[in-house]
Design a protein around this motif. Structure first.
Motif, PDB file in Angstrom:
ATOM      1  N   TYR A 281       0.106  -2.880  -6.469  1.00 16.84           N
ATOM      2  CA  TYR A 281       0.020  -2.198  -5.520  1.00 16.84           C
ATOM      3  C   TYR A 281      -0.552  -0.817  -6.636  1.00 16.84           C
ATOM      4  O   TYR A 281      -0.403  -0.650  -7.707  1.00 16.84           O
ATOM      5  CB  TYR A 281       0.843  -1.765  -4.613  1.00 16.84           C
ATOM      6  CG  TYR A 281       1.272  -2.921  -3.349  1.00 16.84           C
ATOM      7  CD1 TYR A 281       0.752  -2.234  -2.244  1.00 16.84           C
ATOM      8  CD2 TYR A 281       2.263  -3.747  -3.577  1.00 16.84           C
ATOM      9  CE1 TYR A 281       1.030  -3.345  -1.425  1.00 16.84           C
ATOM     10  CE2 TYR A 281       2.253  -4.760  -2.569  1.00 16.84           C
ATOM     11  CZ  TYR A 281       2.123  -4.383  -1.588  1.00 16.84           C
ATOM     12  OH  TYR A 281       2.652  -5.509  -0.497  1.00 16.84           O
TER      13      TYR A 281
ATOM     14  N   GLN B  64      -2.261   0.139  -1.507  1.00 21.24           N
ATOM     15  CA  GLN B  64      -3.360  -0.630  -1.018  1.00 21.24           C
ATOM     16  C   GLN B  64      -3.263  -1.526  -2.290  1.00 21.24           C
ATOM     17  O   GLN B  64      -2.831  -1.748  -3.315  1.00 21.24           O
ATOM     18  CB  GLN B  64      -5.213  -0.912  -1.252  1.00 21.24           C
ATOM     19  CG  GLN B  64      -5.448   0.449  -0.400  1.00 21.24           C
ATOM     20  CD  GLN B  64      -7.021  -0.372  -0.135  1.00 21.24           C
ATOM     21  OE1 GLN B  64      -7.525  -0.300  -1.374  1.00 21.24           O
ATOM     22  NE2 GLN B  64      -7.468   0.891   0.066  1.00 21.24           N
TER      23      GLN B  64
ATOM     24  N   THR C 172       1.606   0.080   2.612  1.00 21.50           N
ATOM     25  CA  THR C 172       0.302   1.373   3.166  1.00 21.50           C
ATOM     26  C   THR C 172       0.990   2.803   2.505  1.00 21.50           C
ATOM     27  O   THR C 172       0.107   3.686   1.771  1.00 21.50           O
ATOM     28  CB  THR C 172       0.135   0.729   4.048  1.00 21.50           C
ATOM     29  OG1 THR C 172       1.297   1.476   5.002  1.00 21.50           O
ATOM     30  CG2 THR C 172       0.175  -0.245   4.410  1.00 21.50           C
TER      31      THR C 172
END
Length: 86
Positions: A6, A38, A27
């Protein structure tokens, strides 16, 4: 369990997370708490172990294994037939 990578679009923080495939996508950035964390698309790393066929087999341009020759002549065949090309 797969490892997902991420990155935060706000602060640039990047980290790998061990998650189940059924887990929800993260998130919230653990560094800046922004809602712009993301999942990245990355290549899977794996190794082939054990016996089996690998991409490197036959890579040297070698030919296929030779076919076994039949030495038995069928009854009534004098060696000048379709099964024994002369």
């Amino acid at each position: 369990m797969p490892i997902y990578e991420y990155r935060c679009d706000s602060c640039g923080f990047q980290k790998e997370h061990l998650q189940k495939m059924s887990d929800e996508t993260l998130t919230v950035c653990p560094s800046c708490n922004a809602n712009s964390y993301q999942k990245l698309l990355s290549a899977a790393g794996f190794q082939l172990k054990g016996t089996g066929w690998y991409a490197t087999d036959f890579k040297g341009g070698g030919s296929a294994p030779a076919k076994p020759e039949t030495s038995a002549t069928p009854a009534g065949c004098g060696g000048a037939c379709a099964c024994h090309p002369g």
